[in-house]
Design an enzyme around this catalytic site. Structure first.
Site, PDB file in Angstrom:
ATOM      1  CE  LYS A 219      14.323 -19.960  15.762  1.00 40.58           C
ATOM      2  NZ  LYS A 219      14.518 -18.874  16.730  1.00 40.58           N
ATOM      3  CD  GLU A 300       3.995 -31.868  22.422  1.00 31.17           C
ATOM      4  OE1 GLU A 300       3.004 -31.516  23.082  1.00 31.17           O
ATOM      5  OE2 GLU A 300       3.945 -32.812  21.604  1.00 31.17           O
ATOM      6  CB  CYS A 334       2.239 -24.505  27.398  1.00 30.08           C
ATOM      7  SG  CYS A 334       3.249 -25.697  28.254  1.00 30.08           S
ATOM      8  CD  GLU A 431      -0.981 -20.345  24.445  1.00 33.36           C
ATOM      9  OE1 GLU A 431      -0.509 -20.177  23.308  1.00 33.36           O
ATOM     10  OE2 GLU A 431      -0.537 -21.181  25.248  1.00 33.36           O
TER      11      GLU A 431
HETATM   12  P1  NAD Z   1       6.674 -19.077  19.172  1.00 28.83           P
HETATM   13  O1  NAD Z   1       5.880 -20.060  18.408  1.00 28.83           O
HETATM   14  O2  NAD Z   1       6.501 -17.648  18.874  1.00 28.83           O
HETATM   15  O3  NAD Z   1       8.238 -19.388  18.974  1.00 28.83           O
HETATM   16  C1  NAD Z   1       8.796 -20.645  19.272  1.00 28.83           C
HETATM   17  C2  NAD Z   1      10.078 -20.809  18.471  1.00 28.83           C
HETATM   18  O4  NAD Z   1       9.759 -20.891  17.085  1.00 28.83           O
HETATM   19  C3  NAD Z   1      11.048 -19.653  18.609  1.00 28.83           C
HETATM   20  O5  NAD Z   1      12.369 -20.139  18.644  1.00 28.83           O
HETATM   21  C4  NAD Z   1      10.797 -18.869  17.339  1.00 28.83           C
HETATM   22  O6  NAD Z   1      11.897 -18.068  16.939  1.00 28.83           O
HETATM   23  C5  NAD Z   1      10.575 -19.991  16.354  1.00 28.83           C
HETATM   24  N1  NAD Z   1       9.894 -19.632  15.118  1.00 28.83           N
HETATM   25  C6  NAD Z   1       9.028 -18.596  14.909  1.00 28.83           C
HETATM   26  N2  NAD Z   1       8.595 -18.613  13.634  1.00 28.83           N
HETATM   27  C7  NAD Z   1       9.193 -19.673  13.027  1.00 28.83           C
HETATM   28  C8  NAD Z   1       9.130 -20.229  11.712  1.00 28.83           C
HETATM   29  N3  NAD Z   1       8.358 -19.689  10.767  1.00 28.83           N
HETATM   30  N4  NAD Z   1       9.869 -21.336  11.448  1.00 28.83           N
HETATM   31  C9  NAD Z   1      10.625 -21.905  12.396  1.00 28.83           C
HETATM   32  N5  NAD Z   1      10.723 -21.420  13.660  1.00 28.83           N
HETATM   33  C10 NAD Z   1      10.014 -20.319  13.970  1.00 28.83           C
HETATM   34  O7  NAD Z   1       6.413 -19.385  20.718  1.00 28.83           O
HETATM   35  P2  NAD Z   1       6.988 -18.628  21.990  1.00 28.83           P
HETATM   36  O8  NAD Z   1       6.344 -17.287  22.086  1.00 28.83           O
HETATM   37  O9  NAD Z   1       8.477 -18.696  22.012  1.00 28.83           O
HETATM   38  O10 NAD Z   1       6.467 -19.566  23.168  1.00 28.83           O
HETATM   39  C11 NAD Z   1       5.185 -19.472  23.704  1.00 28.83           C
HETATM   40  C12 NAD Z   1       4.288 -20.525  23.104  1.00 28.83           C
HETATM   41  O11 NAD Z   1       4.847 -21.820  23.332  1.00 28.83           O
HETATM   42  C13 NAD Z   1       2.915 -20.576  23.746  1.00 28.83           C
HETATM   43  O12 NAD Z   1       1.951 -20.792  22.748  1.00 28.83           O
HETATM   44  C14 NAD Z   1       3.005 -21.773  24.680  1.00 28.83           C
HETATM   45  O13 NAD Z   1       1.768 -22.359  24.993  1.00 28.83           O
HETATM   46  C15 NAD Z   1       3.875 -22.680  23.889  1.00 28.83           C
HETATM   47  N6  NAD Z   1       4.519 -23.684  24.729  1.00 28.83           N
HETATM   48  C16 NAD Z   1       4.089 -24.973  24.645  1.00 28.83           C
HETATM   49  C17 NAD Z   1       4.650 -25.941  25.451  1.00 28.83           C
HETATM   50  C18 NAD Z   1       4.208 -27.366  25.377  1.00 28.83           C
HETATM   51  O14 NAD Z   1       4.903 -28.231  25.901  1.00 28.83           O
HETATM   52  N7  NAD Z   1       3.097 -27.652  24.738  1.00 28.83           N
HETATM   53  C19 NAD Z   1       5.664 -25.591  26.336  1.00 28.83           C
HETATM   54  C20 NAD Z   1       6.089 -24.268  26.387  1.00 28.83           C
HETATM   55  C21 NAD Z   1       5.513 -23.319  25.572  1.00 28.83           C
END
Ligand code: NAD
Length: 530
Positions: A219, A300, A334, A431
């Site tokens: 997904k 992550e 991130c 963040e």
């Molecule tokens: P997000 O948490 O909004 O979404 C991530 C994924 O989760 C998407 O595919 C989203 O559709 C899905 N999702 C949302 N709600 C869900 C639920 N209830 N159940 C299952 N899946 C769900 O994050 P984003 O905006 O896509 O990405 C940015 C975030 O990711 C920032 O916080 C960033 O720091 C983090 N990030 C972390 C790393 C790392 O390696 N630590 C790397 C890249 C990004």
């Protein structure tokens, strides 16, 4: 195109030597810049296509759709996607379960060959993939290339790692026995990926899972499903059997929740925000009727990353490192530096030089390769601007501080620096995930380290100092998963910098490292009496 009726085969391939990172494209070379412009034109003609869900190799359409938009020109549709709902979760998991019965026993060599073949195809079409990233999430050329290069790296690295695990050294041999330790796959996994490294992280988690013998429900983020659909195409071209990866863009709340909760889901590999990661952790912990295992979660999450600039640092290198870490891809990493912690003796000079450098940054359409493109969506822009307003009250605005309007109504935010921020201020703790840097004054190096460690996160951090004692102190005490000295806090390289954070930044899974595939396997000990 591979389909259920017409699967392609995986051609046998061996890794070409030891792992090496994919070289970056030098866009200052005329022919590379020309190739990138050509790709942008070519891919520009392909925008707006519709992509199906792919479940068990079958193409599935839904009435609800996801439109992926170009954040630099939101009127431009990059791709139209199906929107999987809760009702598709069971179909996708069942298709993955069926495929698991054969894929789990497919030799590691064949699974590794699939990754190597996919890497070759991406390498051949590198500029095109860069162009997709530029259109879908607003990456400029170098940022897009870094994402594509990291994708290739993950595929090449995990292919080698799978072969290493398959040939794993035997355990101690008990006298009179032949003893083995086999790393076998877990089962069906949900791979849930973010939009900010929409290619590398999505492909990295997926490829690690499948090369270990698992099957996957993928997904991608609703902000970046097209690059994931394009990845599915190359996977299938390289011979992906039906059902091994089931491609399901869909909403997090309905499809995401349903696939996480499904009793046959064995593990969840997630990268995204802290809030969603914790929610997944909680849902996955609840055993469902018929569930016979404890779900494994690989989570992550976010960061609030600091760069410490010591009074003895190479001043210019530190300013350049902070600017690159804070504003590369508009701070939407991130690993981005969102806090510069600067020792008092150089603080004023540092803020002044930072202002000059940040004011030199060009913001504009990433197809033209500006330093900063747009932020990913209107929602993200609003959140970032509201944090800037908070920041104006919490500190002194030094640069930026506003949205930038364009005729195409792109989601641009000026690179923003807010100085004199207190270590516990909101913009120093939460963040923001945009081009906003808080600058914090530290009395001395110990104070700087204490400030650096004062958030709930622990992802990346850097120290600029020429003093070996200070660096050694930071090596022991700066509590982050990825620590760097005298270089920026972004740009982790597969193999060299296994990536993953401490505390609320995640489970420290160390993607691109020698331990990563263990997370996608379980070890089976077999002892035979001779
Ligand atoms: P997000 O948490 O909004 O979404 C991530 C994924 O989760 C998407 O595919 C989203 O559709 C899905 N999702 C949302 N709600 C869900 C639920 N209830 N159940 C299952 N899946 C769900 O994050 P984003 O905006 O896509 O990405 C940015 C975030 O990711 C920032 O916080 C960033 O720091 C983090 N990030 C972390 C790393 C790392 O390696 N630590 C790397 C890249 C990004």
């Amino acid at each position: 195109m591979a389909t259920l009726e017409n699967p392609t085969v995986i051609l046998p391939r061996k890794p070409q030597g030891a792992f090496r990172n994919e070289p970056f494209i030098d866009f200052s070379q005329h022919e590379n810049a020309r190739a990138m412009r050509g790709a942008l034109e070519r891919i520009g003609d392909e925008l707006g296509h519709e992509y199906p869900l792919i479940i068990g190799g079958e193409r599935v359409k839904t009435s609800a759709k996801i439109e992926s938009l170009n954040p630099a020109r939101p009127a431009q549709i990059v791709g139209v996607h199906q929107k999987a709902g809760a009702e598709h979760a069971d179909q996708a998991v069942q298709a993955a379960l069926k495929a698991f019965e054969t894929w789990r026993f497919t030799p590691a060599e064949e699974r590794a060959s699939l990754l190597l073949g996919t890497a070759d195809l991406i390498r051949e079409r590198k500029f095109d993939f860069c162009a997709w990233l530029t259109y879908e999430v607003g990456k400029n050329w170098a940022e897009a290339d870094a994402d594509v290069g990291e994708t290739i790296d993950f595929l090449e690295f995990y292919a080698r790692e799978a072969l290493r695990l398959a040939a794993s050294t035997p355990p101690i041999q008990y006298p009179g026995e032949r003893d083995e330790l086999l790393y076998i796959p877990l089962g069906v996994g949900a791979v849930i990926s973010p939009w900010n490294f929409p290619f590398a992280i999505m492909a990295g988690m997926t490829s690690a899972a499948i090369v270990s013998g698992n099957t996957v429900v993928l997904k991608p983020s609703s902000d970046s499903p097209t690059i994931a659909a394009r990845f599915m195409e190359v996977l299938e071209e390289a011979g992906l059997p039906p059902g091994v990866v089931n491609f399901c863009p869909g909403s997090g709340a309905s499809f995401g929740n349903a696939v996480v909760a499904h009793p046959k889901t064995r593990f969840i590999a997630f990268t995204g925000s802290k809030e969603v990661g914790l929610d997944i952790h909680e849902r996955a912990a609840k055993a469902q009727a018929g569930q016979i295992w404890i779900k494994r979660t690989i989570l992550e999450m976010g960061g609030k990353d600091s760069i410490i600039v010591s009074a003895d640092a190479d001043f210019d290198a530190a300013v350049a490192g902070v600017v690159a870490s804070a504003f590369g891809f508009s701070g939407q990493k991130c690993s981005a530096c969102s806090r510069a912690i600067v020792e008092e003796p150089i603080y004023d000079a540092f803020v002044e030089r930072l202002r000059e450098k940040v004011e030199d940054l060009k913001v504009g359409d990433p197809t033209g390769n500006a330093n900063l493109g747009p932020v990913v969506s209107e929602g993200a822009m609003k959140t970032i601007l509201s944090y800037i307003e908070i920041g104006k009250k919490e500190g002194r605005l030094v640069a930026g501080g506003n949205a930038i309007e364009t005729p195409e109504k792109g989601y641009y935010v000026a690179p923003t620096v807010i100085a004199d921020v207190a270590p516990k201020a909101r913009i120093a703790q939460e963040e923001i995930f945009g081009p906003v840097l808080a600058v914090i004054k530290a009395r001395d190096f110990d104070d700087a380290l204490a400030i650096a460690n004062n958030t709930e996160f622990g992802l990346t951090g850097s120290v600029y100092s020429m003093d070996r004692t200070k660096l050694d102190h930071a090596r022991r005490s700066f509590h982050v998963g990825n620590l760097y000295f005298n270089r920026k806090s972004t740009g982790a390289m597969v193999g060299a910098h296994p990536f993953g954070g401490f505390n609320m930044s995640g489970t420290d899974s160390k993607a691109g490292g020698p331990d990563y595939l263990y997370l996608f396997t379980q070890a089976k000990s077999v002892g035979e009496k001779l």
